[in-house]
Design a protein around this motif. Sequence first.
Motif, PDB file in Angstrom:
ATOM      1  N   ILE A  63     -13.619   2.397   4.475  1.00  0.00           N
ATOM      2  CA  ILE A  63     -12.421   1.585   4.641  1.00  0.00           C
ATOM      3  C   ILE A  63     -11.639   1.606   3.338  1.00  0.00           C
ATOM      4  O   ILE A  63     -12.218   1.460   2.251  1.00  0.00           O
ATOM      5  CB  ILE A  63     -12.791   0.136   5.035  1.00  0.00           C
ATOM      6  N   GLN A  64     -10.317   1.771   3.457  1.00  0.00           N
ATOM      7  CA  GLN A  64      -9.455   1.814   2.274  1.00  0.00           C
ATOM      8  C   GLN A  64      -8.174   1.026   2.549  1.00  0.00           C
ATOM      9  O   GLN A  64      -7.677   0.996   3.677  1.00  0.00           O
ATOM     10  CB  GLN A  64      -9.112   3.257   1.931  1.00  0.00           C
ATOM     11  N   ASN A  65      -7.651   0.436   1.507  1.00  0.00           N
ATOM     12  CA  ASN A  65      -6.367  -0.240   1.574  1.00  0.00           C
ATOM     13  C   ASN A  65      -5.304   0.775   1.983  1.00  0.00           C
ATOM     14  O   ASN A  65      -5.222   1.860   1.409  1.00  0.00           O
ATOM     15  CB  ASN A  65      -6.055  -0.846   0.197  1.00  0.00           C
ATOM     16  N   ALA A  66      -4.488   0.424   2.983  1.00  0.00           N
ATOM     17  CA  ALA A  66      -3.483   1.356   3.512  1.00  0.00           C
ATOM     18  C   ALA A  66      -2.485   1.789   2.446  1.00  0.00           C
ATOM     19  O   ALA A  66      -2.154   2.971   2.336  1.00  0.00           O
ATOM     20  CB  ALA A  66      -2.765   0.732   4.702  1.00  0.00           C
ATOM     21  N   LYS A  71      -0.234   5.998  -0.938  1.00  0.00           N
ATOM     22  CA  LYS A  71       0.207   6.343  -2.293  1.00  0.00           C
ATOM     23  C   LYS A  71      -0.533   7.582  -2.791  1.00  0.00           C
ATOM     24  O   LYS A  71       0.078   8.491  -3.356  1.00  0.00           O
ATOM     25  CB  LYS A  71      -0.040   5.161  -3.235  1.00  0.00           C
ATOM     26  N   ALA A  72      -1.829   7.634  -2.550  1.00  0.00           N
ATOM     27  CA  ALA A  72      -2.617   8.795  -2.961  1.00  0.00           C
ATOM     28  C   ALA A  72      -2.188  10.037  -2.193  1.00  0.00           C
ATOM     29  O   ALA A  72      -2.134  11.135  -2.767  1.00  0.00           O
ATOM     30  CB  ALA A  72      -4.107   8.519  -2.753  1.00  0.00           C
ATOM     31  N   ALA A  74       0.793  10.676  -1.025  1.00  0.00           N
ATOM     32  CA  ALA A  74       2.104  11.094  -1.532  1.00  0.00           C
ATOM     33  C   ALA A  74       1.959  11.864  -2.847  1.00  0.00           C
ATOM     34  O   ALA A  74       2.675  12.838  -3.081  1.00  0.00           O
ATOM     35  CB  ALA A  74       3.007   9.885  -1.729  1.00  0.00           C
ATOM     36  N   ARG A  75       1.018  11.467  -3.678  1.00  0.00           N
ATOM     37  CA  ARG A  75       0.785  12.151  -4.950  1.00  0.00           C
ATOM     38  C   ARG A  75       0.212  13.540  -4.744  1.00  0.00           C
ATOM     39  O   ARG A  75       0.463  14.445  -5.536  1.00  0.00           O
ATOM     40  CB  ARG A  75      -0.172  11.360  -5.842  1.00  0.00           C
ATOM     41  N   SER A  76      -0.581  13.712  -3.687  1.00  0.00           N
ATOM     42  CA  SER A  76      -1.243  14.999  -3.474  1.00  0.00           C
ATOM     43  C   SER A  76      -0.348  16.029  -2.797  1.00  0.00           C
ATOM     44  O   SER A  76      -0.713  17.194  -2.703  1.00  0.00           O
ATOM     45  CB  SER A  76      -2.527  14.809  -2.657  1.00  0.00           C
ATOM     46  N   GLU A  77       0.806  15.622  -2.357  1.00  0.00           N
ATOM     47  CA  GLU A  77       1.724  16.564  -1.680  1.00  0.00           C
ATOM     48  C   GLU A  77       2.562  17.346  -2.654  1.00  0.00           C
ATOM     49  O   GLU A  77       2.840  17.125  -3.693  1.00  0.00           O
ATOM     50  CB  GLU A  77       2.639  15.811  -0.707  1.00  0.00           C
TER      51      GLU A  77
END
Length: 77
Positions: A63-66, A71-72, A74-77
């Motif tokens: 489970i992760q905060n949406a 945000k992560a 978007a950074r990886s794109e």
Amino acid sequence: MIIPLEELSQTAVDNLIENYCTQAGYSDSGGEGVADACGQVLQALKDEKLLIIWSMEKEEAYIQNAAQHYKAMARSE
């Protein structure tokens, strides 16, 4: 990859939530208990404030905060 809540069995969801609450440090000994925290986590999953993520690298779900997830991504794109 995001796993929709509806695609998992209730047992799988319960186990993920319990693991998330335990890692977050909730306990039944005073303050907000695990049961209360787990109820809040379930509601956050339903409201899509938290997401169930499948990690292909680790071959596990968590489970992760949406907001953190998007945000992560978007950074990886």
